[in-house]
Design an enzyme around this catalytic site. Structure first.
Site, short mmCIF file in Angstrom:
data_model
loop_
_atom_site.label_atom_id
_atom_site.label_comp_id
_atom_site.label_asym_id
_atom_site.label_seq_id
_atom_site.Cartn_x
_atom_site.Cartn_y
_atom_site.Cartn_z
N LYS A 71 0.82 -1.22 0.00
CA LYS A 71 0.00 0.00 0.00
C LYS A 71 0.85 1.26 0.00
O LYS A 71 0.50 2.25 -0.66
CB LYS A 71 -0.96 0.00 1.18
N THR A 72 1.99 1.25 0.72
CA THR A 72 2.84 2.44 0.73
C THR A 72 3.40 2.69 -0.66
O THR A 72 3.50 3.84 -1.10
CB THR A 72 3.99 2.27 1.75
N ASP A 108 -4.21 7.21 5.13
CA ASP A 108 -3.75 5.83 5.32
C ASP A 108 -4.35 5.26 6.60
O ASP A 108 -4.74 6.00 7.51
CB ASP A 108 -2.22 5.82 5.39
N GLU A 109 -4.43 3.94 6.70
CA GLU A 109 -4.94 3.24 7.89
C GLU A 109 -6.32 3.77 8.29
O GLU A 109 -6.61 4.01 9.47
CB GLU A 109 -3.96 3.39 9.07
N GLN A 153 -7.65 -5.37 9.75
CA GLN A 153 -6.60 -4.93 10.67
C GLN A 153 -7.06 -3.80 11.58
O GLN A 153 -6.24 -3.06 12.11
CB GLN A 153 -5.36 -4.50 9.88
N ARG A 184 2.61 -10.57 10.33
CA ARG A 184 3.92 -9.93 10.55
C ARG A 184 5.04 -10.86 10.11
O ARG A 184 6.17 -10.43 9.90
CB ARG A 184 4.14 -9.59 12.04
#
Length: 743
Positions: free
Chosen positions: A32-33, A219-220, A250, A602
């Site tokens: 996504k970044t 974002d997020e 998430q 992770r």
């Protein structure tokens, strides 16, 4: 840039859709970044959009810095002028500029949690609230939640007039708000609360920022609370060019106000929304990714998406169940040592993830014994250390003399014969004259009841501070810090001390000077205000250095946004992860499952899920069954890798393996995640098959009464059972000996 070559088809679609509302559902590890940075670069280079008109909001300074650097590498200096920052940093910039509209000076202080707590405790004392009746923690939490819901003190007071307890909290809330304004200070929650208030009360100010920010990216987005949602919506109403990126799977911060409905309802809030799903994962091996998909699919409150990967299946997930929490920690230490011997892994490639900070102790002990270097992420922050907060107190007072909290912190630090009684008289005088403490000590000769010695000491402090304030414009921040340390005698007092801890405090203060120099070298805005903002708004993960070769211990919450070649998810037991409360609430269970999903994703190559049959919790030995989340992972994706050393029973048989059971993840069972079994009760024939003794099964004992099986370890026709009896506590019994009846 040839975006078609640089991005996959989903990423390309997201990066090139510029006009109108866009929802990017970005699964874990889906890049996504990368999409956001290429989208920004595309907007500026191909669409000729001015950087000045772009606002990109992230949740951490680390993420903002990474995005800023990536954009600069792609398009160079043309990236200057756009805002890439956190919610709170963006709001600070707006509030500094528009402070007069809110009745503040532009040099307002931002109170961290320690400052806020000190002010709340003062307000409680002034009102006469005993902390035994209402704790400062409860009051601080209530104030924070209210501000996140955009409810001010007066509204909270009106809403709870009939509730005595909440009415008393409202009194503190009102006084706390008044004191903040008098101190020219805002707390952390005020930054967003006051910005929303600014826009609502000043339409012309909102219109200015709507014209400025024609393109907004967040974002997020799944982690936004109500106040953040209202802020974004207000800004986006101008151009309707709003792009949000997030993953409903998430959303793990509902306990602090995050509302998953913000992302689930985005298409309702913004008509004609384009939706793009990023489902290609570039982080984890196949088995890890399939396990994450298997767990999260049991949540009902989610958008439909399934992560996929082109990587090989990789190793199965390793499942370990120790007899005690010490067994569990020793196993983790052994595995880390073993993996490092057999592979090119470094210590920094390992992460230990747990549900609660208190779980770190046994792993710290095990790592010290095994000589494994480690660090804890989420422990005491650098800026939370006493010596650092003392010097920052001086800097805050230099920047904003109205800051009573900072003045009270440092007026007698180091000791200069200004005791608590003197400070209280100054406070009483300030209250009577309705002025700040700094103004009060300017009139020290008029304050009644002070001795000549006390007045002399206060005047020396005043002269010291006036000198620092005068030098503010002439010196750099690092020079000011050095002068504070020297002129106050703070550094000399530490160097002359015989306390061995003061030696490390000296090193910390030297590091503070280095931090200031680094700030001066790397920031366009080199003001004292900017330095104080950076220190106040920094988070735990912002300080995470990926190059330090240590095993990292942290909570799952702290791990979000990070990735590691090898991950150990520890304490995977019903009652811990998920917690007891989850078995009484579908909403809490779904959040815990999302937290589990975050932890699993992770891991890049190796993933361990460990648990213990018994562990010390709050000083008591507790027994929990293995986590239901482990049961949600298909058998073909996991393997048992042994168990801890068990005590030898009366028959001399050592037990090791736990029972595999049929599992229904949709059925919330009894406390501690027990479930209803459909096994037949053979007690009528006088013979009970040992396989029928399973966790969650109710039993009857002629002496101990009714109980519930917590764990069951089988060996042939026998089973060693841990049973929680209703009136007799926890007992360990051998099914081949004990007269047990299944209920």
């Amino acid at each position: 840039m040839n975006l078609k070559e640089l991005l996959n088809s989903e990423q390309y679609e997201a990066a090139t859709h510029i006009e109108g509302p866009l929802l990017i559902l970005a699964g874990a590890g889906s890049g996504k970044t990368r999409v956001l940075t290429y989208r920004i670069a595309n907007m500026i280079t191909e669409k000729d959009i001015f950087p000045y008109n772009i606002l990109a909001i992230t949740f951490t300074n680390k993420a903002a810095g990474e995005m800023r650097e990536r954009v600069k590498k792609l398009i160079g200096e043309r990236a200057e002028g756009m805002w890439i920052s956190t919610f709170h940093s963006s709001c600070v910039r707006i509030l500094r500029r528009e402070a007069e509209h809110m009745g503040f000076n532009s040099n307002f202080t931002i109170y961290d949690s320690y400052d806020s707590k000190a002010l709340v405790k003062q307000c409680m004392k002034e009102i006469g609230i005993d902390e035994k009746d209402i704790t400062d923690k409860e009051i601080i939490g209530t104030i924070s939640n209210s501000k996140n819901e955009l409810m001010n003190a007066m509204d909270f007071k009106k809403k709870n007039e009939s509730n005595y307890r909440k009415n008393k909290i409202a009194d503190v809330f009102l006084l706390y708000t008044k004191r903040l304004r008098a101190n020219n200070a805002m707390d952390f929650d005020d930054l967003i609360f006051n910005t929303v208030q600014l826009f609502e009360k000043n339409p012309e100010v909102l219109e200015f920022y709507q014209r400025k920010f024609k393109y907004i990216m967040v974002d997020e987005y799944q982690d936004t609370n109500y106040a953040q949602y209202k802020l974004v919506k207000a800004l986006a109403q101008g151009s309707n060019n709003i792009c949000v990126v997030g993953d409903d799977d998430q959303c793990i911060y509902q306990w602090r106000g995050a509302d998953i409905q913000n992302i689930l309802d985005f298409e309702k809030d913004f008509k004609n929304t384009k939706v793009v799903k990023l489902e290609q994962n570039y982080r984890s091996k196949g088995a890890i990714l399939q396990s994450a998909n298997s767990v999260i699919k049991y949540n009902s409150k989610r958008k439909d998406k399934v992560l996929r990967t082109e990587q090989v299946i990789g190793e199965k997930l390793k499942i370990y169940r120790g007899y005690t929490d010490k067994d569990e920690a020793a196993f983790v230490a052994r595995e880390i040592k073993k993996i490092r011997e057999d592979s090119p892994f470094n210590y920094k490639d390992f992460a230990i993830l747990y549900r609660m900070n208190s779980q770190s102790r046994t792993f710290e002990d095990a790592f010290r014994r095994a000589s494994i270097p480690y660090r804890i992420l989420g422990g005491l922050r650098f800026y939370d250390r006493k010596e650092i907060k003392d010097i920052m107190g001086y800097l805050k007072l230099i920047n904003n003399p109205q800051d009573d909290i900072s003045l009270q912190r440092i007026i007698n630090v180091p000791k200069r014969a200004i005791g608590d009684a003197t400070v209280q008289k100054i406070r009483d005088f300030a209250k009577e004259t309705d002025e700040c403490l700094y103004s009060a000590i300017l009139d020290i000769d008029f304050i009644p009841g002070l001795s000549s010695r006390a007045k002399s000491s206060v005047n020396k402090f005043l002269n010291l501070m006036n000198g620092f304030i005068e030098l503010r414009e002439e010196m750099t921040i690092s020079q000011i810090i050095k002068k504070i340390l020297e002129d106050t005698g703070y550094m000399k007092a530490l160097k002359d001390s015989k306390d061995p801890e003061d030696e490390s405090r000296v090193e910390n203060l030297k590091e503070l000077v280095s931090e200031a120099v680094d700030f001066e070298n790397n920031n366009e805005d080199k003001s004292l205000e900017a330095f104080l903002e950076q220190a106040t708004l920094v988070s735990d993960t912002d300080n995470y250095n990926e190059d330090d070769d240590n095993v990292v211990l942290m909570t799952v919450h702290a791990s979000k946004g990070l990735e590691f070649p090898a991950v150990f998810m520890v304490g995977m037991e019903n009652g811990i992860f998920p917690s007891d409360a989850c078995f009484n609430s579908n909403e809490e269970m779904e959040e815990a499952r999302r937290l589990c999903y975050v932890a699993i994703t992770r891991a890049e190559e190796k993933l361990y899920l460990t648990s213990a049959e018994q562990r010390m919790v709050f000083g008591r030995t507790s027994c929990y069954p293995q986590s239901d989340f482990i049961e949600e992972i298909p058998l073909n994706l996991k393997e048992n890798v042994g168990s801890g050393n068990r005590a030898v029973n009366k028959l001399g048989t050592q037990k090791s393996k736990t029972l595999k059971k049929e599992y229904n993840p949709h059925a919330l069972g009894a406390k501690n995640g027990s479930f209803s079994s459909s096994l037949t009760n053979n007690t009528a024939s006088g013979k009970v098959n040992s396989k029928e003794f399973v966790p969650g099964r109710k039993i009857q004992h002629p002496k101990f009464g009714e109980g519930t099986i917590i764990t069951a370890s089988h060996s042939g026709e026998k089973a060693m059972l841990t049973i929680a009896f209703t009136n007799m506590g926890i007992k360990k019994l051998d099914s081949s000996i004990a007269p047990l009846k299944l209920l």
